[in-house]
Write a protein that holds these residues in place. Structure first.
Motif, PDB file in Angstrom:
ATOM      1  N   LEU A  29       0.822  -1.215   0.000  1.00 61.64           N
ATOM      2  CA  LEU A  29       0.000   0.000   0.000  1.00 61.64           C
ATOM      3  C   LEU A  29       0.853   1.262   0.000  1.00 61.64           C
ATOM      4  O   LEU A  29       0.532   2.245  -0.665  1.00 61.64           O
ATOM      5  N   THR A  38       1.162   4.104  -2.942  1.00 65.85           N
ATOM      6  CA  THR A  38       1.011   5.533  -2.672  1.00 65.85           C
ATOM      7  C   THR A  38       2.125   6.327  -3.337  1.00 65.85           C
ATOM      8  O   THR A  38       1.885   7.380  -3.939  1.00 65.85           O
ATOM      9  N   LYS A  45      -4.764  11.473   4.232  1.00 68.39           N
ATOM     10  CA  LYS A  45      -5.661  10.432   4.748  1.00 68.39           C
ATOM     11  C   LYS A  45      -5.011   9.063   4.621  1.00 68.39           C
ATOM     12  O   LYS A  45      -5.053   8.241   5.556  1.00 68.39           O
ATOM     13  N   THR A  46      -4.400   8.795   3.463  1.00 65.05           N
ATOM     14  CA  THR A  46      -3.750   7.496   3.247  1.00 65.05           C
ATOM     15  C   THR A  46      -2.618   7.289   4.245  1.00 65.05           C
ATOM     16  O   THR A  46      -2.486   6.204   4.840  1.00 65.05           O
ATOM     17  N   ASP A  77      -3.938   6.584   7.686  1.00 65.58           N
ATOM     18  CA  ASP A  77      -4.451   5.211   7.751  1.00 65.58           C
ATOM     19  C   ASP A  77      -3.307   4.207   7.885  1.00 65.58           C
ATOM     20  O   ASP A  77      -3.384   3.267   8.678  1.00 65.58           O
TER      21      ASP A  77
END
Length: 306
Positions: A258, A262, A282-283, A286
């Motif tokens: 992930l 990104t 936000k990513t 998280d």
């Protein structure tokens, strides 16, 4: 004058200039002690940025750029993740831009030194620490975008590390309120940070909020690798050709799928397909709240773009 309003104009005689911090091609930064600056009693350690060029014609242009940077920082310095302007000397030469002093220096050097000092692969930083640096940078860049400012030279060396390891955006010499500025490109064409630049910036001289996102992706790579620079084996013309052909940064060691996705999302060919800084924040939040082993685990089955 409004009550409580800061007076940025300062005088040379209230500064004791010390050692050089950084000497660049066009500017240099030095340590200094300032008396009664920014409403504070006594002395404060500060950093001063000034023109460093013997060519008078070019020095005049650089002086003008420094004055623009001062004006820009006057309205940006209220953000926690942007280097704070404490004062300036503009009524007589040399022009000084005075900012808060960063005890840990720039993020690039900070990361590489810690990596070298450690015997283990993470250089003493957990993945969550590294992500907190990235979150700070993204917050600063989100603030710039909200204020319609394009940085155009974002790199880990232009992020400063302060007390508490808080990261703040710096290096605003070439920042702009406009989308494209060909004077910027022509004056700096021999020393442009092409490994950090978006494909459209390299090929069409276009600088936008989306090209800043591309640069952020490279900074994210620098953070996760603790100081590595991508495409080090390639010259500018080779890199442009490779990027056009779809090559992107390799997946770093100890980088989860992930997180790597990104990084890659920031360098999509179509600028409109790249995430905004708000989406990136936000990513990253998280990921920072995820289980550490999920972030650290490297997906060996993931296809790398090399």
């Amino acid at each position: 004058m409004a009550p409580g309003k800061l007076v940025f104009e300062f005088t040379h005689d209230r500064l004791h200039v010390g050692d050089d911090i950084h000497i660049g091609r066009f500017y240099k930064i030095v340590k200094a002690m300032a008396w009664y600056i920014n409403g504070k009693d006594g002395t404060t350690q500060v950093a001063i940025k000034m023109v460093n060029d013997s060519d008078q014609t070019r020095a005049n242009i650089l002086r003008g750029n420094l004055l623009k940077e001062i004006k820009l920082l006057k309205r940006l310095s209220s953000n926690r993740n942007v280097t704070k302007l404490l004062g300036c000397c503009t009524r007589q030469d040399p022009v000084y831009l005075i900012t808060e002093y960063a005890p840990h220096g720039d993020l690039k050097t900070f990361l590489t030194e810690h990596r070298k000092q450690s015997e283990n692969a993470t250089g003493g930083f957990s993945q969550n620490h590294l992500l907190s640096f990235a979150i700070d940078v993204a917050k600063g860049m989100e603030y710039l975008a909200e204020n319609k400012v394009i940085h155009r030279y974002l790199a880990a060396k232009h992020v400063l590390v302060y007390e508490g390891k808080t990261c703040k955006i710096s290096g605003f010499s070439y920042a702009s309120d406009v989308v494209s500025d060909h004077d910027f490109f022509e004056m700096n064409k021999n020393c442009l940070p092409y490994r950090w630049m978006a494909l459209e910036s390299l090929t069409q001289k276009e600088f936008t909020f989306e090209s800043d996102v591309w640069s952020f992706g490279v900074v994210l790579y620098e953070i996760i690798t603790q100081g590595d620079t991508p495409y080090m084996d390639m010259k500018k013309i080779e890199l442009i050709s490779a990027l056009k052909g779809g090559r992107r940064m390799k997946e770093p060691d100890n980088c989860g799928e992930l997180l790597y996705e990104t990084i890659l999302s920031c360098s999509k060919t179509d600028p409109r397909s790249r995430p905004t800084f708000s989406m990136l924040l936000k990513t990253l939040h998280d990921l920072n709240n995820s289980e550490e082993e999920q972030i650290l685990h490297k997906k060996h089955s993931h296809t790398q773009l090399e």
